[in-house]
Design a protein around this motif. Structure first.
Motif, PDB file in Angstrom:
ATOM      1  N   GLN A  37       3.187  18.490  18.463  1.00  0.00           N
ATOM      2  CA  GLN A  37       4.333  17.628  18.198  1.00  0.00           C
ATOM      3  C   GLN A  37       3.968  16.264  17.625  1.00  0.00           C
ATOM      4  O   GLN A  37       4.794  15.634  16.960  1.00  0.00           O
ATOM      5  N   GLU A  38       2.764  15.793  17.865  1.00  0.00           N
ATOM      6  CA  GLU A  38       2.427  14.414  17.533  1.00  0.00           C
ATOM      7  C   GLU A  38       2.598  14.081  16.054  1.00  0.00           C
ATOM      8  O   GLU A  38       3.128  13.010  15.730  1.00  0.00           O
ATOM      9  N   PRO A  39       2.188  14.936  15.095  1.00  0.00           N
ATOM     10  CA  PRO A  39       2.405  14.584  13.685  1.00  0.00           C
ATOM     11  C   PRO A  39       3.880  14.354  13.343  1.00  0.00           C
ATOM     12  O   PRO A  39       4.210  13.435  12.593  1.00  0.00           O
ATOM     13  N   MET A  40       4.766  15.171  13.911  1.00  0.00           N
ATOM     14  CA  MET A  40       6.190  14.999  13.635  1.00  0.00           C
ATOM     15  C   MET A  40       6.724  13.748  14.323  1.00  0.00           C
ATOM     16  O   MET A  40       7.496  12.977  13.740  1.00  0.00           O
ATOM     17  N   LEU A  41       6.316  13.511  15.573  1.00  0.00           N
ATOM     18  CA  LEU A  41       6.761  12.317  16.286  1.00  0.00           C
ATOM     19  C   LEU A  41       6.287  11.051  15.583  1.00  0.00           C
ATOM     20  O   LEU A  41       7.030  10.071  15.469  1.00  0.00           O
ATOM     21  N   GLU A  42       5.073  11.075  15.078  1.00  0.00           N
ATOM     22  CA  GLU A  42       4.546   9.909  14.373  1.00  0.00           C
ATOM     23  C   GLU A  42       5.338   9.648  13.100  1.00  0.00           C
ATOM     24  O   GLU A  42       5.606   8.501  12.739  1.00  0.00           O
ATOM     25  N   ALA A  43       5.742  10.717  12.417  1.00  0.00           N
ATOM     26  CA  ALA A  43       6.542  10.548  11.199  1.00  0.00           C
ATOM     27  C   ALA A  43       7.868   9.873  11.508  1.00  0.00           C
ATOM     28  O   ALA A  43       8.313   8.977  10.780  1.00  0.00           O
ATOM     29  N   PHE A  44       8.510  10.258  12.597  1.00  0.00           N
ATOM     30  CA  PHE A  44       9.772   9.618  12.970  1.00  0.00           C
ATOM     31  C   PHE A  44       9.545   8.190  13.444  1.00  0.00           C
ATOM     32  O   PHE A  44      10.337   7.296  13.146  1.00  0.00           O
ATOM     33  N   ARG A  45       8.457   7.953  14.195  1.00  0.00           N
ATOM     34  CA  ARG A  45       8.162   6.598  14.653  1.00  0.00           C
ATOM     35  C   ARG A  45       8.022   5.631  13.497  1.00  0.00           C
ATOM     36  O   ARG A  45       8.526   4.516  13.526  1.00  0.00           O
ATOM     37  N   THR A  46       7.319   6.064  12.463  1.00  0.00           N
ATOM     38  CA  THR A  46       6.989   5.151  11.368  1.00  0.00           C
ATOM     39  C   THR A  46       8.029   5.136  10.255  1.00  0.00           C
ATOM     40  O   THR A  46       8.174   4.124   9.568  1.00  0.00           O
ATOM     41  N   CYS A  47       8.757   6.235  10.067  1.00  0.00           N
ATOM     42  CA  CYS A  47       9.622   6.347   8.892  1.00  0.00           C
ATOM     43  C   CYS A  47      11.108   6.443   9.200  1.00  0.00           C
ATOM     44  O   CYS A  47      11.926   6.191   8.306  1.00  0.00           O
ATOM     45  N   ALA A  48      11.471   6.785  10.416  1.00  0.00           N
ATOM     46  CA  ALA A  48      12.891   6.911  10.748  1.00  0.00           C
ATOM     47  C   ALA A  48      13.099   6.621  12.236  1.00  0.00           C
ATOM     48  O   ALA A  48      13.548   7.480  12.990  1.00  0.00           O
ATOM     49  N   PRO A  49      12.784   5.416  12.672  1.00  0.00           N
ATOM     50  CA  PRO A  49      12.863   5.108  14.102  1.00  0.00           C
ATOM     51  C   PRO A  49      14.281   5.133  14.667  1.00  0.00           C
ATOM     52  O   PRO A  49      14.446   5.165  15.886  1.00  0.00           O
ATOM     53  N   ASP A  50      15.294   5.108  13.808  1.00  0.00           N
ATOM     54  CA  ASP A  50      16.674   5.095  14.294  1.00  0.00           C
ATOM     55  C   ASP A  50      17.234   6.490  14.550  1.00  0.00           C
ATOM     56  O   ASP A  50      18.336   6.615  15.087  1.00  0.00           O
ATOM     57  N   VAL A  51      16.526   7.538  14.136  1.00  0.00           N
ATOM     58  CA  VAL A  51      17.025   8.897  14.343  1.00  0.00           C
ATOM     59  C   VAL A  51      16.813   9.287  15.807  1.00  0.00           C
ATOM     60  O   VAL A  51      15.682   9.292  16.290  1.00  0.00           O
ATOM     61  N   PRO A  52      17.870   9.597  16.553  1.00  0.00           N
ATOM     62  CA  PRO A  52      17.707   9.993  17.960  1.00  0.00           C
ATOM     63  C   PRO A  52      16.906  11.289  18.069  1.00  0.00           C
ATOM     64  O   PRO A  52      17.121  12.231  17.299  1.00  0.00           O
ATOM     65  N   LEU A  53      15.981  11.332  19.017  1.00  0.00           N
ATOM     66  CA  LEU A  53      15.118  12.497  19.195  1.00  0.00           C
ATOM     67  C   LEU A  53      15.273  13.087  20.585  1.00  0.00           C
ATOM     68  O   LEU A  53      15.410  12.367  21.574  1.00  0.00           O
ATOM     69  N   THR A  54      15.217  14.418  20.644  1.00  0.00           N
ATOM     70  CA  THR A  54      14.996  15.121  21.902  1.00  0.00           C
ATOM     71  C   THR A  54      13.683  15.869  21.752  1.00  0.00           C
ATOM     72  O   THR A  54      13.471  16.566  20.760  1.00  0.00           O
ATOM     73  N   VAL A  55      12.788  15.723  22.713  1.00  0.00           N
ATOM     74  CA  VAL A  55      11.481  16.362  22.672  1.00  0.00           C
ATOM     75  C   VAL A  55      11.446  17.466  23.716  1.00  0.00           C
ATOM     76  O   VAL A  55      11.672  17.215  24.899  1.00  0.00           O
ATOM     77  N   ILE A  56      11.181  18.696  23.279  1.00  0.00           N
ATOM     78  CA  ILE A  56      11.072  19.821  24.195  1.00  0.00           C
ATOM     79  C   ILE A  56       9.626  19.916  24.658  1.00  0.00           C
ATOM     80  O   ILE A  56       8.721  20.144  23.857  1.00  0.00           O
ATOM     81  N   ASP A  57       9.401  19.714  25.935  1.00  0.00           N
ATOM     82  CA  ASP A  57       8.058  19.718  26.497  1.00  0.00           C
ATOM     83  C   ASP A  57       7.489  21.136  26.469  1.00  0.00           C
ATOM     84  O   ASP A  57       7.976  22.018  27.176  1.00  0.00           O
ATOM     85  N   PRO A  58       6.458  21.417  25.663  1.00  0.00           N
ATOM     86  CA  PRO A  58       5.947  22.782  25.556  1.00  0.00           C
ATOM     87  C   PRO A  58       5.294  23.282  26.828  1.00  0.00           C
ATOM     88  O   PRO A  58       5.220  24.483  27.068  1.00  0.00           O
ATOM     89  N   ALA A  59       4.808  22.354  27.666  1.00  0.00           N
ATOM     90  CA  ALA A  59       4.143  22.761  28.902  1.00  0.00           C
ATOM     91  C   ALA A  59       5.123  22.937  30.051  1.00  0.00           C
ATOM     92  O   ALA A  59       4.767  23.434  31.116  1.00  0.00           O
ATOM     93  N   GLY A  60       6.349  22.480  29.846  1.00  0.00           N
ATOM     94  CA  GLY A  60       7.336  22.593  30.902  1.00  0.00           C
ATOM     95  C   GLY A  60       7.056  21.692  32.082  1.00  0.00           C
ATOM     96  O   GLY A  60       7.462  21.960  33.208  1.00  0.00           O
ATOM     97  N   THR A  61       6.359  20.560  31.836  1.00  0.00           N
ATOM     98  CA  THR A  61       5.975  19.684  32.934  1.00  0.00           C
ATOM     99  C   THR A  61       6.912  18.504  33.093  1.00  0.00           C
ATOM    100  O   THR A  61       6.807  17.741  34.051  1.00  0.00           O
ATOM    101  N   GLY A  62       7.831  18.336  32.134  1.00  0.00           N
ATOM    102  CA  GLY A  62       8.739  17.197  32.188  1.00  0.00           C
ATOM    103  C   GLY A  62       8.015  15.886  31.958  1.00  0.00           C
ATOM    104  O   GLY A  62       8.417  14.835  32.437  1.00  0.00           O
TER     105      GLY A  62
END
Length: 218
Positions: free
Chosen positions: A143-168
Motif C-alpha cells: 500500500q505504501e506507494p499508493m499512500l505516498e502518492a496521495f500524501r504528496t499529490c492529493a492530500p485532500d482526497v479522503p482515504l479508507t485503508v483496508i488493513d491487509p493483516a487484519g490487525t486494525g
C-alpha cells in the motif's frame, strides 16, 4: 472514417453510431475513450484485410469485453441516489488505470486501488486524475506507494485503508478532507462508503471485494 470505407481520403464516411456499440459507452452515453480507440484500431485492421465492412461492424457491435474490464457488477439505490459498482481490475498499471479513470466524470468515483505495486509509482497518476475521485479505498499488501502518492499529490482526497493483516493497525496519511459519500469503481472502483476523517483503517474483509459488492447490489 476517411479513406478506408470505400470513400476518398479526406472524405468522411459514417460507419455507425457510437451509441450502437454498447461496450464503448457509459449508460448515459459518455464514451470510454480508450475503448473507442481500441475499436477503431480493430476496424482499421480488418478493413485493411478486405473484410466486408458490414460484417466487421456487426461483429464489433456484438463484442463483449472479458471480465474485469469496466464491468458493472452491482447497482445500489439508496434515497433516490444510484451507485454503480464497476470492476476494472484488469487495469494493473498506472497507464491503464489512468485511461480507465478518464472514462468518468469529475468527483464521481470512489476508487478502490492497490495490490502489488511491482515497483511502480503513482504520483503522476494521482496528480492528474484526483479530480475524478470523490474518495479512495486503498487495499492489498503493497500500500505504501499508493499512500505516498496521495500524501504528496492529493492530500485532500479522503482515504479508507483496508488493513491487509487484519490487525486494525493505525495509519497516517496527510489529508484535510472530512466527509464524502461515494459512487464508483474497482481496479479503479467502488462506493457507498462514508468517510468520517481523512484516513480510516478497516480490517480486511473475509470475503473478496467483488463478492461482497455483488451481495450489496443483489
Amino acid at each position: 472514417m476517411s479513406g478506408i470505407a470505400g470513400g476518398e481520403v479526406g472524405e468522411e464516411t459514417r460507419i455507425a453510431r457510437i451509441a450502437d456499440f454498447a461496450h464503448l459507452t457509459e449508460p448515459d452515453g459518455t464514451v470510454y475513450p480508450h475503448l473507442l480507440a481500441d475499436a477503431l484500431t480493430a476496424l482499421i485492421l480488418v478493413y485493411a484485410m478486405d473484410v466486408d465492412h458490414a460484417v466487421a461492424v456487426k461483429a464489433l457491435q456484438g463484442f463483449k469485453p472479458g471480465g474485469h474490464r469496466i464491468e458493472e457488477v452491482a447497482r445500489l439505490t439508496t434515497d433516490g441516489t444510484t451507485v454503480r459498482f464497476v470492476d476494472d481490475s484488469k487495469a494493473t498499471n498506472a497507464l491503464a488505470a489512468q485511461a480507465s479513470l478518464r472514462s468518468f466524470a469529475p468527483s464521481s468515483v470512489v476508487w478502490i486501488a492497490g495490490g502489488l505495486a511491482k515497483g511502480g509509482r503513482f504520483e503522476e497518476l494521482v496528480a492528474q486524475e484526483h479530480d475524478r475521485m470523490k474518495a479512495a479505498v486503498i487495499i492489498g499488501v503493497d500500500q505504501e506507494p499508493m499512500l505516498e502518492a496521495f500524501r504528496t499529490c492529493a492530500p485532500d482526497v479522503p482515504l479508507t485503508v483496508i488493513d491487509p493483516a487484519g490487525t486494525g493497525r493505525d495509519a497516517a496519511c496527510g489529508g484535510r478532507g472530512c466527509r464524502a459519500r461515494g459512487a464508483g469503481r474497482r481496479g479503479a472502483a467502488c462506493a457507498g462508503v462514508r468517510f468520517d476523517g481523512p484516513v480510516r483503517v478497516v480490517r480486511r474483509p473475509r470475503r473478496p471485494i467483488r463478492q461482497r459488492i455483488a451481495a450489496l447490489g443483489g
